[in-house]
Design an enzyme around this catalytic site. Structure first.
Site, mmCIF file in Angstrom:
data_model
loop_
_atom_site.group_PDB
_atom_site.id
_atom_site.type_symbol
_atom_site.label_atom_id
_atom_site.label_comp_id
_atom_site.label_asym_id
_atom_site.label_seq_id
_atom_site.Cartn_x
_atom_site.Cartn_y
_atom_site.Cartn_z
ATOM 1 N N ASN A 289 -9.200 48.709 76.138
ATOM 2 C CA ASN A 289 -8.584 49.049 75.048
ATOM 3 C C ASN A 289 -8.052 50.337 74.773
ATOM 4 O O ASN A 289 -8.507 51.122 75.524
ATOM 5 C CB ASN A 289 -9.462 48.533 73.502
ATOM 6 C CG ASN A 289 -9.562 47.121 73.588
ATOM 7 O OD1 ASN A 289 -8.561 46.372 73.682
ATOM 8 N ND2 ASN A 289 -10.783 46.798 72.921
ATOM 9 N N CYS B 184 -7.487 39.856 76.648
ATOM 10 C CA CYS B 184 -8.454 40.025 75.441
ATOM 11 C C CYS B 184 -8.957 38.556 74.991
ATOM 12 O O CYS B 184 -8.400 37.770 75.455
ATOM 13 C CB CYS B 184 -7.192 40.250 74.166
ATOM 14 S SG CYS B 184 -8.139 40.646 72.708
ATOM 15 N N HIS C 238 -4.007 43.009 69.638
ATOM 16 C CA HIS C 238 -4.793 43.119 68.324
ATOM 17 C C HIS C 238 -3.804 43.005 67.035
ATOM 18 O O HIS C 238 -3.807 43.704 66.117
ATOM 19 C CB HIS C 238 -5.565 44.418 68.419
ATOM 20 C CG HIS C 238 -6.849 44.168 69.142
ATOM 21 N ND1 HIS C 238 -7.501 45.496 69.221
ATOM 22 C CD2 HIS C 238 -7.311 43.322 69.780
ATOM 23 C CE1 HIS C 238 -8.643 45.017 69.976
ATOM 24 N NE2 HIS C 238 -8.463 43.696 70.293
ATOM 25 N N TYR D 13 -7.543 41.592 63.327
ATOM 26 C CA TYR D 13 -7.018 42.972 62.965
ATOM 27 C C TYR D 13 -6.049 43.172 61.889
ATOM 28 O O TYR D 13 -5.705 44.247 61.815
ATOM 29 C CB TYR D 13 -6.595 43.416 64.520
ATOM 30 C CG TYR D 13 -7.923 43.619 65.041
ATOM 31 C CD1 TYR D 13 -8.420 44.754 65.569
ATOM 32 C CD2 TYR D 13 -8.110 42.534 66.076
ATOM 33 C CE1 TYR D 13 -9.470 45.004 66.525
ATOM 34 C CE2 TYR D 13 -9.459 42.745 67.074
ATOM 35 C CZ TYR D 13 -9.955 43.824 67.196
ATOM 36 O OH TYR D 13 -11.111 43.813 67.994
#
Length: 421
Positions: A144, A164, A194, A244
């Site tokens: 990340n 991811c 995200h 997120y």
């Protein structure tokens, strides 16, 4: 087949090893190299990895090394899962932004920018080493912030795809709620890493029946609880946002929440100490249950699927990955990195067509893409003004005074990792 994992001393790694062992027919690894500068952690993780392979009858050889060049030499694929600065840096990312009334989180907002600045130069150095030793190797990035890191790799000409576990997590949860096999669930997954939404849930593939309205009607409470959002938000959107998105849709409430409880970094650091003690037990030959709380659920399945497809060993026909936009979302630059369903094979990832997006989502995607472009420039070239501009562009910051204060804090807390500071 040889696979190298850079960041192999991570406490995540036994999850990956378990997947490699269970899914060896999909990804027949002959040699697995775990690369990490932390020799003590690497010994513990490597020992458990060998015991997991042995218990499950995997014939592959597991090697540990702190030498990146030796570790990636002749590898067919290199998986990156590193954390520059460790949990101590994450702890800072999650705390100093709160001093300015902004979300403290390690992959988005000011903390996410700090992580990008620390990470991009290191990843690019590793990628250059891979290219020198084996220019044909695929790089799979799980580090990340995946979108920014993958964009840096692709712009530097590396053979890279970002990964991811958010999408596969949704797939597995929805399959359980619907009482169907995970492979039957196809997600209309779109956005940036995200920053994604499930705009459809289809049975049987991209052309299947969209059962998202039925899923929300019958299981909306469970979905909303998993997102830690009020059901009202999910119902009004009519889609499933990633976890997120709560940082955007409930920013002020989340800031207050984060100010009143221990940081996630502190929780993870304590968990890691316990996990490493477990890994040192010579009788342990499977991933412990505690690892499920560490994060990265289903990461191994996603990684095996992606690597198998890139290396010509099959894999699922469609996978959610981070790859270059190339017109898929026409309101973004072609070189932006998006997270969408794609077909994946030995030539890379090719996004499936995405219907025109609601401006509610397209606007936020465009905004954050602009921030990511500025963040990458700051990571590549440094300088206080570049950091400030990236922070000012981020919708979780956005105000001049906040951006000024956060710039000073970011540099002060990360000076040892910033060559230009």
């Amino acid at each position: 087949m040889k696979l190298a994992v850079v960041g192999g001393g991570s406490t995540y790694t036994p999850e990956l090893i378990d997947g490699f062992a269970r899914l060896r027919d999909t990804l027949p690894i002959e040699e697995l190299v775990l690369v990490d500068p932390a020799a003590d952690r690497l010994d513990l993780v490597g020992g458990l990895a060998r015991r997991i392979f042995a218990k499950q009858g995997h014939p592959g050889r597991i090697v540990t090394t702190s030498d990146v060049d030796a570790g990636v030499a002749d590898a067919d694929a290199v998986l990156l899962q590193l954390r520059v600065g460790g949990q101590a840096a994450r702890q800072q990312d999650e705390t100093w932004p709160l001093e300015c009334g902004c979300v403290g989180q390690e992959t988005t907002g000011a903390g996410g920018l700090a992580k990008a600045l620390r990470t991009v130069p290191v990843v690019l150095d590793i990628a250059e080493r891979v290219r020198r030793t084996n220019p044909n190797a695929w790089i799979i990035d799980f580090t990340n912030p995946v979108g920014i890191v993958t964009r840096a790799l692709l712009q530097a000409g590396h053979k890279a795809v970002g990964l991811c576990n958010v999408a596969i997590g949704f797939q597995r949860k929805f399959a359980k709620l619907l009482d169907v096999a995970p492979g039957e669930v196809h997600l209309d997954h779109v956005g940036l890493n995200h920053l994604t939404w499930e705009t459809g849930v289809r049975l049987g593939g991209p052309g299947g029946e969209d059962i998202l309205p039925k899923l929300l009607a019958e299981h909306g409470d469970a979905v909303a609880a998993d997102l830690r959002m009020p059901r009202e938000i999910v119902d009004r959107l009519g889609v499933v946002p990633s976890y997120y998105l709560r940082y955007f849709y409930q920013h002020d409430a989340v800031v207050e929440e984060l100010r009143t409880k221990p940081s996630r970094a502190a929780e993870v650091a304590a968990m890691e100490r316990e996990l490493l003690e477990m890994y040192g037990d010579p009788t342990l030959d499977e991933k412990p249950e505690l690892l499920a709380k560490r994060g990265g659920a289903f990461y191994s399945e996603a990684a095996v699927d992606l690597a198998a497809s890139l290396l010509g060993n099959g894999g699922s026909p469609h996978q959610v990955v981070n790859t270059v936009n190339n017109g898929t979302l026409p309101f973004l630059p072609d070189d932006a990195v998006i997270e969408v369903q794609a077909t994946v094979d030995g030539t890379g990832a090719k996004p499936l067509a995405v219907p025109k997006l609601d401006p509610l989502y397209a606007g936020l995607i465009a905004n954050v893409t602009g921030y990511e472009d500025l963040a990458l420039q700051a990571a590549l070239h440094g300088g206080r003004d570049r950091v400030f501009r990236a922070l000012l562009a981020h919708p979780l910051v956005g105000q001049y005074a906040y951006a000024e204060a956060l710039t000073d804090r970011l540099i002060a807390h990360n000076r040892e990792h910033l060559a230009w500071a």
